[in-house]
Design an enzyme around this catalytic site. Structure first.
Site, PDB file in Angstrom:
ATOM      1  N   HIS A  36      10.842  40.148  25.269  1.00 38.93           N
ATOM      2  CA  HIS A  36      11.737  39.084  25.059  1.00 38.93           C
ATOM      3  C   HIS A  36      11.743  37.828  25.018  1.00 38.93           C
ATOM      4  O   HIS A  36      11.435  37.198  26.442  1.00 38.93           O
ATOM      5  CB  HIS A  36      13.437  39.336  25.778  1.00 38.93           C
ATOM      6  CG  HIS A  36      14.576  38.896  25.693  1.00 38.93           C
ATOM      7  ND1 HIS A  36      15.569  39.317  25.605  1.00 38.93           N
ATOM      8  CD2 HIS A  36      15.018  37.762  24.890  1.00 38.93           C
ATOM      9  CE1 HIS A  36      16.811  37.891  25.693  1.00 38.93           C
ATOM     10  NE2 HIS A  36      15.703  37.032  25.190  1.00 38.93           N
TER      11      HIS A  36
ATOM     12  N   GLU B 104      24.905  39.559  27.236  1.00 41.33           N
ATOM     13  CA  GLU B 104      24.832  38.635  28.358  1.00 41.33           C
ATOM     14  C   GLU B 104      25.786  37.452  28.627  1.00 41.33           C
ATOM     15  O   GLU B 104      26.232  37.513  29.622  1.00 41.33           O
ATOM     16  CB  GLU B 104      23.348  37.295  27.476  1.00 41.33           C
ATOM     17  CG  GLU B 104      23.254  36.295  27.877  1.00 41.33           C
ATOM     18  CD  GLU B 104      22.264  35.645  27.265  1.00 41.33           C
ATOM     19  OE1 GLU B 104      22.448  35.429  25.691  1.00 41.33           O
ATOM     20  OE2 GLU B 104      20.858  34.331  27.813  1.00 41.33           O
TER      21      GLU B 104
ATOM     22  N   ASP C 177      12.733  31.742  27.728  1.00 38.77           N
ATOM     23  CA  ASP C 177      12.852  30.531  27.296  1.00 38.77           C
ATOM     24  C   ASP C 177      11.866  30.158  28.801  1.00 38.77           C
ATOM     25  O   ASP C 177      12.801  29.161  29.173  1.00 38.77           O
ATOM     26  CB  ASP C 177      13.711  29.792  26.855  1.00 38.77           C
ATOM     27  CG  ASP C 177      14.855  30.364  26.085  1.00 38.77           C
ATOM     28  OD1 ASP C 177      14.466  30.483  24.745  1.00 38.77           O
ATOM     29  OD2 ASP C 177      15.606  31.279  26.004  1.00 38.77           O
TER      30      ASP C 177
HETATM   31  N1  HPA Z   1      20.467  33.734  24.284  1.00 40.26           N
HETATM   32  C1  HPA Z   1      20.975  33.667  22.945  1.00 40.26           C
HETATM   33  N2  HPA Z   1      19.916  33.192  22.435  1.00 40.26           N
HETATM   34  C2  HPA Z   1      18.528  32.515  22.412  1.00 40.26           C
HETATM   35  C3  HPA Z   1      18.356  32.913  23.969  1.00 40.26           C
HETATM   36  C4  HPA Z   1      19.507  33.608  25.195  1.00 40.26           C
HETATM   37  O1  HPA Z   1      18.461  33.269  26.244  1.00 40.26           O
HETATM   38  N3  HPA Z   1      17.284  31.847  24.113  1.00 40.26           N
HETATM   39  C5  HPA Z   1      16.995  30.662  23.330  1.00 40.26           C
HETATM   40  N4  HPA Z   1      17.903  31.372  22.060  1.00 40.26           N
HETATM   41 ZN    ZN Z   2      16.910  35.140  24.719  1.00 34.33          ZN
END
Ligand code: HPA
Ligand code: ZN
Length: 315
Positions: free
Chosen positions: A14, A197, A276
């Site tokens: 991821h 999330e 990220d």
């Molecule tokens: N969530 C959703 N979209 C994203 C993320 C994330 O953590 N990082 C980059 N795009």
């Molecule tokens: Zn992500």
């Protein structure tokens, strides 16, 4: 950093390539491409990395990605990430790229893909890091735009193995992309999706039942639904969890509240990933280290998490 964490062979499942754009490279690419930036220097940009939620992060992430213009820029971005993998003994990576972040700005799809893919191929040859690339749709855009992107990608079908779904989760359920994912599957592509999330457990059910995903990205809110927990344990559906991201985006108040080890001990196939890393404070080993420091993760648990990552690979 702990040598024993770097020493573990692991896979990263991821990782958004655009989210691995470190401020130093961002400034260098802005200069190369003669782009004026709203921040006076690298320190000021780093200072802006404080977020209350996913959307606040995404606003800055899309802004940062604007410095990526040429095939060489995408190559340099990907290569810098692969060098981090090498340093941390990440032996296999399955990165996402977001073509729409670039095609919406007028950068041709093939410029993006060629730069990324060439670096990944060179990484395989020169660094011994294997890969499987995932094309991710932006869920805040329309179904039609996702179909359009898939159409542009199909001539390069062999360059990637799966499609994914990212960007603003709330209000954009997996059901919105059911038909695009069906088309992708008919082309032999595998599927993953961000779900649970910020979004509710219902979005995880939809990702499984409607998009027919192999893995759930994040998925930490599964713990709110006991029937869902039972399913992901029974079917051993991997979750690609990103601990530092979850703290930076306030999914959990602090690391001591994080549920990854509780999930691990209940038999969920959880993995550790960086999401990220340029924005959230670290790569895979820093994420493992944060679990050791904040949650008391043992060496034995770290070994199982790393083993899960190798078993949860798509390719
Ligand atoms: N969530 C959703 N979209 C994203 C993320 C994330 O953590 N990082 C980059 N795009
Ligand atoms: Zn992500």
């Amino acid at each position: 950093m702990y040598d024993w964490l770097n020493a573990l062979p692991k896979a990263e499942l991821h990782l958004h390539l655009e989210g691995s754009l470190e401020p130093e490279l961002l400034f260098a690419l802005a200069e190369r491409n003669k782009i004026a930036l709203p921040w006076p220097d690298v320190g000021a940009l780093r200072g802006a990395y404080a977020f209350n939620n996913l959307q606040e992060f995404l606003d800055l992430y899309y802004r940062g990605a604007d410095v990526l213009r040429s095939e060489q820029d995408f190559y340099d971005l990907t290569w810098a990430y692969l060098l981090k993998c090498q340093a941390q003994n990440v032996i296999h990576t399955e990165p996402f790229f977001d073509p729409q972040t670039h095609t919406e700005r007028g950068i041709p799809f093939e410029v993006v893909l060629r730069g990324i893919k060439q670096a990944l191929v060179d990484g395989e040859k020169q660094l011994g890091i294997s890969h499987a690339l995932i094309l991710s749709f932006l869920r805040h855009l329309s179904e039609e735009q996702a179909f359009d992107t898939l159409q542009q990608a199909l001539p390069f079908r062999d360059a990637f193995v799966a499609v994914g779904l990212d960007s603003s989760e709330l209000g954009h359920p997996p059901s919105k992309f059911q038909r695009v994912f069906a088309k992708a599957r008919s082309e032999g592509l595998l599927c993953v999706a961000h779900a649970g999330e910020e979004g509710p457990p219902e979005y995880i059910w939809q990702a499984l039942d409607l998009l027919k995903v192999q893995r759930i990205d994040h998925g930490v809110r599964a713990i709110e639904d006991e029937r869902l927990m039972q399913r992901i344990i029974d079917e051993q559906i991997p979750l690609t969890v990103c601990p530092l991201s979850n703290i930076k985006l306030r999914v959990f108040a602090d690391m001591r509240q994080h549920n990854i080890l509780e999930m691990l001990e209940r038999g969920v196939k959880v993995t550790v990933n960086s999401d990220d890393p340029a924005y959230f404070g670290g790569y895979v080993s820093e994420n493992f280290a944060a679990l050791h420091e904040g949650l008391g993760m043992t060496q034995e648990q770290a070994g199982r998490l790393a083993q899960n990552s190798l078993e949860a690979r798509l390719a």
